[in-house]
Design a protein around this motif. Structure first.
Motif, PDB file in Angstrom:
ATOM      1  N   ARG A 297      12.413  24.256  -5.104  1.00 52.22           N
ATOM      2  CA  ARG A 297      12.900  22.877  -5.230  1.00 52.22           C
ATOM      3  C   ARG A 297      13.687  22.475  -3.991  1.00 52.22           C
ATOM      4  O   ARG A 297      13.577  21.344  -3.500  1.00 52.22           O
ATOM      5  CB  ARG A 297      13.753  22.735  -6.479  1.00 52.22           C
TER       6      ARG A 297
ATOM      7  N   HIS B  65      11.166  21.594  -1.158  1.00 49.85           N
ATOM      8  CA  HIS B  65      10.557  20.273  -1.298  1.00 49.85           C
ATOM      9  C   HIS B  65      11.570  19.165  -1.029  1.00 49.85           C
ATOM     10  O   HIS B  65      11.250  18.147  -0.410  1.00 49.85           O
ATOM     11  CB  HIS B  65       9.953  20.129  -2.694  1.00 49.85           C
ATOM     12  N   SER B  66      12.817  19.363  -1.498  1.00 46.07           N
ATOM     13  CA  SER B  66      13.846  18.369  -1.227  1.00 46.07           C
ATOM     14  C   SER B  66      14.125  18.262   0.262  1.00 46.07           C
ATOM     15  O   SER B  66      14.250  17.162   0.813  1.00 46.07           O
ATOM     16  CB  SER B  66      15.133  18.750  -1.979  1.00 46.07           C
TER      17      SER B  66
ATOM     18  N   ASP C 236      11.233  16.415   1.976  1.00 43.79           N
ATOM     19  CA  ASP C 236      11.301  14.964   1.750  1.00 43.79           C
ATOM     20  C   ASP C 236      12.348  14.323   2.655  1.00 43.79           C
ATOM     21  O   ASP C 236      12.159  13.235   3.193  1.00 43.79           O
ATOM     22  CB  ASP C 236      11.630  14.684   0.285  1.00 43.79           C
ATOM     23  N   THR C 237      13.484  15.014   2.797  1.00 42.43           N
ATOM     24  CA  THR C 237      14.593  14.460   3.569  1.00 42.43           C
ATOM     25  C   THR C 237      14.317  14.473   5.071  1.00 42.43           C
ATOM     26  O   THR C 237      14.686  13.544   5.799  1.00 42.43           O
ATOM     27  CB  THR C 237      15.878  15.259   3.291  1.00 42.43           C
TER      28      THR C 237
END
Length: 856
Positions: A533, A536-537, A540-541
């Motif tokens: 997680r 993926h975070s 995205d950032t």
């Protein structure tokens, strides 16, 4: 008194002795190009001895090379009527009319006699690839075909192209031999090749065409059976008339005039003058990297261009060697009388083209200060008769020195010893051989060098590095989860080898000096759901930030290195960056940049076979090395040192992030999270770190790596690429602004500062580590420490935010303390435990937490 038959130039024709004694008659215009001799061969007694081939008769190299060029021009006129012969590129660098007309054409020369002739034909024809057959079996080379030359002394021919696609095109195939006698060899060749690589058109090229009317009809019928066109191009045509008993009479003449033919081995040895080992003066040619020594495995137009550039310098080295050997042929020697030295450049069997070109270049360099001739050794036994009307005046025999496939045997060089005519003596002989031929037999008593020494004033030796075929790059989906066009892996597949070892065992072995980190692999880290997680975070950032850095570094490379750049990423961290740079070039400029990935190992250097592969296919100056980020700059320094023996390559590395201030080509100098550093193979095409171990990687192998096919369900490699590429349009304007600023900046502003290296030295001293290799600065390197090594502690810049979330999680999972500090040029630094042994305690007295303990 014997009547002499006049030759073409007014002197005695060097075939009149055989014509008289054997009753041979040549018809047509072939007498302009050949003489006659006799040989020990149970199938054909007579031998046509070419005056322009350079195999048996030392000849001016320009005449030898010019004959091949002329044949190539005639083939060009046949295939592309009206087109020029220079093969020059168009004004815009695009494909010329010449190239379009000859697309798919390949020239194939016959070993051993026509290897140089075929190469010269390819040069005269234009920008086309060349291959010659060979009788040398080369370990590791893939056989693409074989055929028989029935009348030859050694009948078997092998085809060993390095690129298996070389023979698979649909353009004309041009076959080159020195003489076209019956057509049997051509039919054998075409029969073998057409079954595997059918073509619509073939062209047969020879110096002389000696076929009878029946032979011509037979070839036409054969072409019809193939469903192809077969054209013939020759400098001269004619025929040979032989008496019915020519073979028997020839054998009797050989026995009469050559005592060695009927002598016992003991008698033959006794008849040979005693020889002692000869010391030849060695000359380093400065051979250009990536240029093959001939066409045994293929020779491309790019190789020719690089050879042309290097020839004047190599000729100058030869001239210096002659001067050092006391041969007055240098620029300080005045032209003309009292003596212009005679110099022979002597190739060895199949090595003909390079000696021809070097002989031409040497003559150009020396001008009329010397007379340069060219010839080569041969395996064909020919009777010598020291008579002006006979083509083979003298013979020197010596043992084979290149470990031939057909076993040891005798080899010969003809017309080099002066015989009864002292005016034919050479002042120096320059022997050119390739590395497999530079053996003790070459230098031994009775070897080639020793046999030459009594007949010349100086013997010099130049050794050309023999090109060893390398495997083709590995590509997905057979190796890696990337698309095949994304990257070519210059690695060997070690997927079936068990290389993984527990982290603590690897660390102990590495630090004790008993193993190198590249000799084994860590067990692949399997991330928890929480860690995934975080990945993926983070992606995205940071996707837009990474896209901007990708665009900036790619545009900088294209602006400074041109649109012909070749990306060579350093496996493994550089590979995703290279793929993204390739994608940006395609997105922003519709460019398909070639992209390879190769191995470099700290302390062991770069994969030199991978460099050879790149140099053989691309101009070295166009190769751009790519990595993910810099830490303290160890790999930057390693690359610069590794490339010193390979001139032409630029050691500058292009990186996504350069927090260490180690390079001048970068996307950013900020130390931020690059999500591809968060994982191992599952974000790098499912490929492991590279492996270099002596029992797995031989001298002609690429470094190794594994493809973890079993991790396909967890693979995020394409997801990472797609997420970053999806932001290209968003950052295009910002990239243009960044690049304008970089290119307009003072060069000093982009120069490496090596601030990171100084910081690492300071940290190593402050924590009593004593080894800068155990200090890993930057987010990417710190992540590697937590995933692969035995970490001691993590230093984090106070106030660092989400960029370190994954670092904090990994540190918590492994029980590694995280210390915040204000005095840190990086976002974080990972420290590997110094002097690690299992069960050891740290400097703070606490037990070291091993990887095994952290994951239990």
């Amino acid at each position: 008194m014997t009547e002499r038959i006049p030759g073409p130039g007014g002197g005695v024709w060097p075939g009149e002795w055989v014509a008289r004694e054997l009753g041979v008659e040549l018809t047509g215009g072939v007498r302009e190009l050949v003489g006659l001799a006799l040989r020990r061969n149970p199938k054909r007694a007579h031998l046509l001895v070419s005056d322009v081939l350079g195999k048996h008769v030392p000849q001016r190299p320009q005449r030898v090379y010019g004959a091949g060029l002329e044949l190539g021009r005639r083939v060009r006129e046949l295939l592309a009527p009206g087109h020029s012969a220079d093969g020059a590129a168009g004004a815009d660098g695009g494909v010329t009319d010449d190239e379009a007309a000859l697309r798919g054409t390949v020239v194939l020369g016959y070993a051993e006699t026509a290897t140089g002739l075929g190469h010269a034909v390819a040069d005269g024809l234009g920008p086309v690839p060349y291959l010659h057959s060979t009788r040398r079996r080369v370990p590791g080379a893939t056989q693409a075909g074989t055929f028989e030359e029935s009348h030859s002394h050694a009948t078997g021919h092998l085809l060993l192209p390095e690129d298996p696609a070389l023979l698979a095109g649909d353009g004309p195939l041009v076959l080159v031999d020195d003489e076209f006698s019956t057509g049997n060899t051509v039919r054998n060749t075409l029969r073998a090749l057409h079954a595997r690589y059918p073509r619509r058109r073939y062209v047969v090229v020879a110096l002389v065409d000696m076929r009878s009317a029946e032979d011509r009809a037979s070839l036409e019928k054969f072409a019809a059976e193939l469903g192809s066109t077969v054209d013939v191009v020759a400098l001269a045509t004619g025929g040979v008339r032989l008496p019915a008993d020519a073979l028997e009479r020839g054998q009797a003449l050989v026995a009469q005039h050559d005592p060695a033919a009927s002598a016992s081995p003991e008698q033959a040895t006794a008849a040979t003058p005693a020889a002692v080992p000869a010391t030849a003066r060695r000359i380093d040619l400065g051979w250009p990297l990536g240029v093959p020594d001939g066409g045994r495995h293929g020779f491309l137009p790019a190789h020719r261009a690089r050879l042309e550039t290097a020839l004047p310098g190599m000729a100058a080295r030869l001239a210096d060697g002659l001067a050092a050997a006391g041969v007055p042929a240098g620029p300080e020697h005045p032209p003309g009388p009292p003596h212009a030295p005679r110099v022979l450049v002597l190739g060895c069997e199949e090595l003909m083209y390079v000696p021809i070109r070097l002989a031409c270049a040497l003559q150009d360099h020396l001008g009329d200060r010397a007379e340069v001739r060219f010839s080569t050794t041969t395996r064909s036994p020919v009777l010598p008769v020291d008579d002006p009307g006979y083509a083979i005046r003298t013979r020197l025999a010596f043992p084979a020195h290149d470990d031939p496939s057909d076993g040891p045997g005798e080899r010969y060089t003809y017309n080099v010893a002066p015989g009864a005519d002292p005016a034919r003596r050479f002042d120096a002989v320059v022997v050119l051989t390739d590395t497999p031929g530079d053996t003790p037999d070459l230098h031994a008593a009775g070897g080639l060098l020793a046999r030459l020494a009594p007949h010349t004033g100086a013997v010099l030796l130049a050794v050309v590095p023999s090109h060893t075929p390398l495997p083709q790059p590995l590509r997905g989906p057979f190796f890696s989860s990337y698309d095949p066009e994304d990257v070519g892996w210059l690695l060997q597949d070690l997927s079936d080898v068990t290389l993984e070892a527990p982290t603590e065992e690897r660390e102990e072995a590495i630090q004790r000096g008993g193993a190198h980190y590249a000799e084994s692999l860590p067990v692949e880290y399997q991330p928890s759901e929480e860690y995934q997680r975080l990945f993926h975070s983070a992606l995205d950032t940071s996707a837009a930030r990474i896209a901007r850095a990708v665009g900036t570094v790619t545009e900088t490379v294209l602006a400074e290195r041109g649109h012909g750049a070749v990306l060579a990423s350093l496996a493994r961290a550089g590979t995703p960056v290279g793929v993204l740079m390739r994608r940006w070039a395609r997105y922003a400029h519709d460019l398909d940049l070639p992209h390879y990935t190769l191995s470099i190992v700290r302390g062991r250097g770069i994969d030199t076979n991978a460099l050879r592969h790149l140099a053989a296919r691309h101009e070295p100056s166009g190769v751009v090395f790519v990595d993910g980020w810099t830490g303290k700059g160890a790999i930057t320094r390693e690359l610069a040192a590794a490339l010193e023996p390979f001139p032409g390559f630029d050691p500058e590395i292009a990186v996504l992030a350069d927090p260490g201030g180690c390079v001048r080509t970068y996307g950013t100098r900020e130390d931020f999270l690059i999500p591809s550093a968060c994982l191992n193979s599952t974000v790098s095409g499912l490929v492991s770190r590279t492996v270099l171990r002596a029992d797995l990687v031989g001298p002609h192998d690429f470094h190794g790596a594994k493809f973890y096919r079993e991790l396909a369900g967890a693979d995020l490699s394409r997801h990472f690429l797609d997420a970053v590429a999806a932001r290209f349009a968003d950052v295009r304007d910002a990239v243009a602004e960044d690049v304008r600023a970089l290119l307009a900046a003072d060069p000093a502003d982009r120069a490496p500062t090596w601030a990171g290296w100084r910081a690492v030295e300071r940290i190593s001293d402050a924590y009593g580590i004593g080894d800068v290799n155990l200090v890993k600065p930057g987010v990417g390197e710190t992540t590697r420490v937590l995933l692969r090594r035995v970490p001691w502690r993590i230093l984090a810049r106070r106030g660092a935010g989400a960029d370190l979330d994954h670092v904090r999680l990994l540190a918590e999972q492994r029980g590694v303390p995280v210390e915040e500090t204000d005095d840190l040029p990086y976002t974080c630094v990972g420290l590997i435990h110094p002097r690690y042994t299992r069960g050891a305690t740290g400097a703070d007295g606490k037990a070291v937490t091993t990887a095994g303990e952290a994951t239990r």
